[in-house]
Motif scaffolding. Structure first.
Motif, PDB file in Angstrom:
ATOM      1  N   ALA A 239      -2.791  -2.114 -70.435  1.00  0.00           N
ATOM      2  CA  ALA A 239      -1.465  -1.794 -69.909  1.00  0.00           C
ATOM      3  C   ALA A 239      -0.386  -2.166 -70.918  1.00  0.00           C
ATOM      4  N   GLU A 240      -0.551  -3.316 -71.555  1.00  0.00           N
ATOM      5  CA  GLU A 240       0.414  -3.748 -72.567  1.00  0.00           C
ATOM      6  C   GLU A 240       0.413  -2.789 -73.752  1.00  0.00           C
ATOM      7  N   TYR A 241      -0.767  -2.310 -74.146  1.00  0.00           N
ATOM      8  CA  TYR A 241      -0.857  -1.361 -75.253  1.00  0.00           C
ATOM      9  C   TYR A 241      -0.134  -0.059 -74.907  1.00  0.00           C
ATOM     10  N   LEU A 242      -0.326   0.434 -73.691  1.00  0.00           N
ATOM     11  CA  LEU A 242       0.327   1.676 -73.285  1.00  0.00           C
ATOM     12  C   LEU A 242       1.840   1.571 -73.428  1.00  0.00           C
ATOM     13  N   VAL A 243       2.386   0.446 -72.993  1.00  0.00           N
ATOM     14  CA  VAL A 243       3.843   0.291 -72.991  1.00  0.00           C
ATOM     15  C   VAL A 243       4.374  -0.009 -74.392  1.00  0.00           C
ATOM     16  N   LYS A 244       3.735  -0.940 -75.100  1.00  0.00           N
ATOM     17  CA  LYS A 244       4.276  -1.383 -76.379  1.00  0.00           C
ATOM     18  C   LYS A 244       3.958  -0.445 -77.539  1.00  0.00           C
ATOM     19  N   GLU A 245       2.788   0.209 -77.484  1.00  0.00           N
ATOM     20  CA  GLU A 245       2.365   1.024 -78.616  1.00  0.00           C
ATOM     21  C   GLU A 245       2.522   2.528 -78.393  1.00  0.00           C
ATOM     22  N   LEU A 246       2.366   2.982 -77.162  1.00  0.00           N
ATOM     23  CA  LEU A 246       2.376   4.431 -76.904  1.00  0.00           C
ATOM     24  C   LEU A 246       3.617   4.913 -76.169  1.00  0.00           C
TER      25      LEU A 246
ATOM     26  N   VAL B 269       7.338   7.971 -68.045  1.00  0.00           N
ATOM     27  CA  VAL B 269       5.898   8.189 -68.087  1.00  0.00           C
ATOM     28  C   VAL B 269       5.197   6.907 -67.636  1.00  0.00           C
ATOM     29  N   ILE B 270       4.323   7.051 -66.645  1.00  0.00           N
ATOM     30  CA  ILE B 270       3.586   5.928 -66.071  1.00  0.00           C
ATOM     31  C   ILE B 270       2.105   6.208 -66.260  1.00  0.00           C
ATOM     32  N   GLY B 271       1.344   5.204 -66.638  1.00  0.00           N
ATOM     33  CA  GLY B 271      -0.083   5.394 -66.835  1.00  0.00           C
ATOM     34  C   GLY B 271      -0.890   4.416 -66.017  1.00  0.00           C
TER      35      GLY B 271
ATOM     36  N   VAL C 196       0.077   9.566 -65.499  1.00  0.00           N
ATOM     37  CA  VAL C 196      -1.156   9.904 -66.198  1.00  0.00           C
ATOM     38  C   VAL C 196      -2.232   8.916 -65.771  1.00  0.00           C
ATOM     39  N   THR C 197      -3.302   9.407 -65.147  1.00  0.00           N
ATOM     40  CA  THR C 197      -4.388   8.504 -64.778  1.00  0.00           C
ATOM     41  C   THR C 197      -5.381   8.410 -65.942  1.00  0.00           C
ATOM     42  N   GLY C 198      -6.056   7.261 -66.037  1.00  0.00           N
ATOM     43  CA  GLY C 198      -6.954   7.061 -67.176  1.00  0.00           C
ATOM     44  C   GLY C 198      -6.195   7.113 -68.484  1.00  0.00           C
ATOM     45  N   ALA C 199      -5.025   6.458 -68.517  1.00  0.00           N
ATOM     46  CA  ALA C 199      -4.085   6.650 -69.622  1.00  0.00           C
ATOM     47  C   ALA C 199      -4.517   6.008 -70.923  1.00  0.00           C
TER      48      ALA C 199
END
Length: 341
Positions: free
Chosen positions: A191-198, A181-183, A158-161
């Motif tokens: 980047a940390e929010y994407l991995v830890k929260e989403l 899923v990679i953003g 997902v770009t612009g994740a």
């Protein structure tokens, strides 16, 4: 006119179309009369509006050709965009009544006279948080379900994740069976929010080295499905790492839109697409309006069950709308950006 309606209200005008960086100087907050609705119209007290990168005033040579005329703003005109509000007056010729909540496209002002045909009545309870009616979830869902056709076991990029669309697209991909899923995003914090929260498995960071190299490390076995909201280098990187038969949903082109040149091109090898059986599918919401009820049911259920969240930031006051858009374009926020009116 109801006695509780003031004689004037505040609205935001486009003072000048930006040629480079968007700033609050490109907007003007003014006072205007609150007018009565005519036949077939309603007067709406706006409560909440959202801003999105696509609202950055664009310069396009032939907007009608690309069905983008509604995105163009003329200097001196009020800005517009999605909003929800309460009907406070209804003229003859509509079945809407005062007290109902509706969604429409005349945000950036405290009161709006809206054609009843352009005001969508909201069904209380379908989405647990009224703010979610202003999410970009439909674009996210469409890109995942209809555009990229995400399947069980897929590796999805997902770009612009970290934006209003991407934060939901990654979650929808997971709901539809994605195994990895990679953003992409613009900072280590996001980047940390994407991995830890989403729940993203990995993130690539714009400016931290070639996107293709980062993507190959994050997806050593290749990518099956791509939700592209950016274009440019990130689209090319995804094509380079894509597996045979990969499916791409082209949902946005932020790398070009945010420069004002929305029609900027990207060099792509047609032979390579054919040889590897890769599908690129432009995915626009107005082509799939029949799917909206299905999306809304799925999104509402996921929010109610806690299997999805709706990341967003709120600012208060219509005068904050220009700052909200500028900060969004600069990448300061995660998720959607809403303005309470």
């Amino acid at each position: 006119m109801p006695l509780s309606v003031p004689a004037t209200h505040r609205q935001v005008l486009l003072a000048a179309r930006p040629q480079d960086k968007l700033t609050t100087d490109h907007f003007e907050v003014t006072t205007a009369p609150v007018t009565e609705p005519g036949p077939g119209q309603v007067l709406v007290r706006n409560q909440l509006m959202n801003v999105a990168a696509v609202m950055r005033p664009l310069t396009i040579a032939d907007p009608d050709r690309f069905a983008l005329a509604q995105l163009l703003q003329q200097p001196g005109d009020p800005m517009h965009g999605p909003a929800i509000g309460e009907v406070v007056a209804a003229a003859p010729g509509t079945d809407l009544v005062p007290g109902e909540l509706v969604r429409h496209r005349l945000g950036w002002r405290e009161y709006a006279v809206v054609d009843a045909a352009e005001a969508q009545r909201l069904s209380p309870g379908t989405l647990p948080d009224p703010a979610a009616y202003l999410s970009q979830g439909f674009a996210a869902w469409l890109g995942v379900v209809r555009g990229a056709e995400v399947r069980a076991g897929d590796t999805v990029f997902v770009t612009g994740a970290a934006g209003g669309v991407g934060t939901l697209a990654g979650q929808f991909a997971r709901l539809h069976g994605a195994a990895r899923v990679i953003g992409s995003t613009g900072s280590p914090r996001k980047a940390e929010y994407l991995v830890k929260e989403l729940g993203y498995d990995a993130a690539v960071i714009r400016g931290a080295g070639p996107i293709e190299d980062q993507l190959r490390e994050a997806a050593p076995d290749g990518i099956d499905a791509v939700f592209d909201n950016v274009g440019g280098e990130q689209l090319l990187a995804a094509l380079a790492v894509a597996r045979r038969g990969a499916r791409f949903a082209l949902v946005g082109a932020l790398s070009a839109q945010l420069t004002g040149d929305a029609m900027a091109t990207v060099p792509i090898s047609a032979f390579d697409l054919i040889a590897r059986g890769i599908t690129l599918r432009g995915t626009a919401a107005y082509d799939y309006l029949d799917a909206y009820p299905q999306y809304e049911r799925e999104f509402g259920r996921a929010l109610s069950e806690g299997t999805m969240t709706y990341p967003h930031t709120r600012l208060r006051g219509v005068e904050q709308a220009p700052r909200a858009l500028c900060e969004l374009v600069e990448g300061r926020h995660v998720g959607a950006v809403l303005v309470e009116l």
